[in-house]
Design an enzyme around this catalytic site. Structure first.
Site, mmCIF file in Angstrom:
data_model
loop_
_atom_site.group_PDB
_atom_site.id
_atom_site.type_symbol
_atom_site.label_atom_id
_atom_site.label_comp_id
_atom_site.label_asym_id
_atom_site.label_seq_id
_atom_site.Cartn_x
_atom_site.Cartn_y
_atom_site.Cartn_z
ATOM 1 N N CYS A 1 -1.794 -38.804 -11.405
ATOM 2 C CA CYS A 1 -0.450 -38.670 -11.986
ATOM 3 C C CYS A 1 -0.287 -39.580 -13.202
ATOM 4 C CB CYS A 1 0.640 -39.065 -10.987
ATOM 5 S SG CYS A 1 0.401 -38.458 -9.322
ATOM 6 N N ASP A 2 -0.714 -40.826 -13.080
ATOM 7 C CA ASP A 2 -0.329 -41.840 -14.066
ATOM 8 C C ASP A 2 -1.482 -42.407 -14.897
ATOM 9 O OD1 ASP A 2 2.300 -41.627 -13.164
ATOM 10 O OD2 ASP A 2 1.938 -43.060 -11.548
ATOM 11 N N CYS B 1 -0.970 -43.343 -7.730
ATOM 12 C CA CYS B 1 -1.595 -42.050 -8.021
ATOM 13 C C CYS B 1 -2.229 -42.045 -9.409
ATOM 14 C CB CYS B 1 -0.554 -40.932 -7.906
ATOM 15 S SG CYS B 1 -1.219 -39.309 -8.309
#
Ligand code: NDP
Length: 313
Positions: free
Chosen positions: A140-141, A137
């Site tokens: 997300c990261d 992701c």
């Protein structure tokens, strides 16, 4: 309650969608029963820092966030069960559900929030370095790889989106496509081709993710030239698709060709009255904790209105 009881609302799944649905349903007096499933907490349990969920100005660890969600749902009066719902019968009313152990539960309304699972390449090194540079992701990261080179695997819309997102944060994105074509829509392919810092590697397979404690690179095989070489990267993003966890329900509900549960636009209503779907099991576009939570809230409100309209609450 005994298992012969007809529950007003059964929620299946314990990610942001399931717990948010539980908080709203409990506060509406629906006394929800929530099944946590095989992986309580869902995909966030394998996420480290979450920095994009509003309300946590200093960020939070994924498992801690899910513990907060769970405690809030419990405090409002949700009954939690650790079981996994493996089959159902939505042909009549009440709705019928069975756990893996074959225990039967009856409900007037059901909210399915079973999420989706990212597909992985299946390499040992990918598993070992998951959370240490390996991610599924970018939203997300990606932030943790600002100013660093990264690789993305895949050739669909997800891979293109991830590569484009990362290209705004990273000096160089290496996009590894296993064949000589991409499956992504033309418009996404065009955008990727135009991005100056995305390099596309055709006919390229990942052999191994390199690094001991953190990702340091990726070993790839150029299938056309039949040679292996290493690319130095700090982040390795796998974007080869997701599988919605809709298997037990597909017989009864309309799904798309990939198995995502279809909901009526602007609502969480499925093709069966009284059955609602929230979160990643019905969303292949946004897939964020906050959007899943939002649709969990919608599902509880939709269930409450359905029960009231049918004199069941
Ligand atoms: P897709 O199934 O469309 O694409 C998967 C990609 O990963 C393909 O290029 C496939 O290659 C590749 N792949 C699969 N397995 C491997 C492997 N083991 N090694 C290397 N590469 C592999 O998945 P997506 O998640 O991209 O998209 C799913 C659906 O969601 C699509 O319908 C898409 O359009 C939609 N979507 C829409 C978005 C939007 O509207 N903004 C955003 C994201 C997704 P191959 O082609 O060789 O099989």
């Amino acid at each position: 309650m005994t298992s012969a009881t007809i529950y007003p609302c059964i929620i299946i799944g314990s990610g942001p969608a399931g717990y948010t649905a539980a908080i709203y349903a409990a506060r509406a007096g629906l006394r929800p029963l929530l099944f946590q499933g095989i992986e309580p907490g869902g995909q966030l349990m394998t996420t480290t820092d979450v920095e994009n969920y509003p309300g946590y100005p200093d960020g939070i660890q994924g498992p801690q966030m899910m513990d907060d969600f769970r405690r809030q749902a419990e405090r409002m009066g949700t009954e939690l069960r650790t079981g996994h719902i493996s089959r159902c019968d939505f042909s009549g009313k009440p709705l019928r559900l069975w756990t893996l152990e074959d225990e039967e539960f009856l409900a007037h309304s059901v909210i399915i929030a079973t999420g989706a699972s990212a597909k992985w390449l299946g390499l040992d090194s990918e598993k070992r370095l998951n959370g240490s540079g390996v991610s599924a992701c970018a939203v997300c990261d990606g932030f943790f790889f600002r100013g660093k080179e990264v690789a993305v695997v895949g050739g669909g819309d997800t891979a293109c989106e991830e590569a484009l997102y990362l290209s705004k944060l990273c000096p160089q994105v290496h996009l590894l496509v296993r064949s000589d074509r991409m499956r992504a829509s033309q418009v996404m392919q065009e955008r990727v081709r135009k991005a100056e810092n995305i390099r596309i590697y055709w006919n390229t397979e990942t052999v191994e993710v390199l690094g001991t404690h953190q990702v340091t690179g990726v070993r790839v095989r150029d299938k056309a030239a039949d040679r292996e070489y290493d690319i130095s990267v700090s982040g390795f993003f796998v974007a080869i698709g997701h599988t919605p966890n809709s298997e037990p329900f597909r017989q009864w509900l309309e799904t798309d060709e990939q198995g995502y549960i279809k909901t009526k636009p602007g609502s969480t209503h499925t093709s069966v009255p009284g059955v609602f779907a929230a979160g990643d099991v019905q969303d292949k576009v946004y897939r964020q904790a906050v959007t899943a939570a939002g649709s969990g809230c919608m599902a509880a409100l939709d269930a409450e209105r359905y029960l009231s309209a049918n004199g069941l609450h």
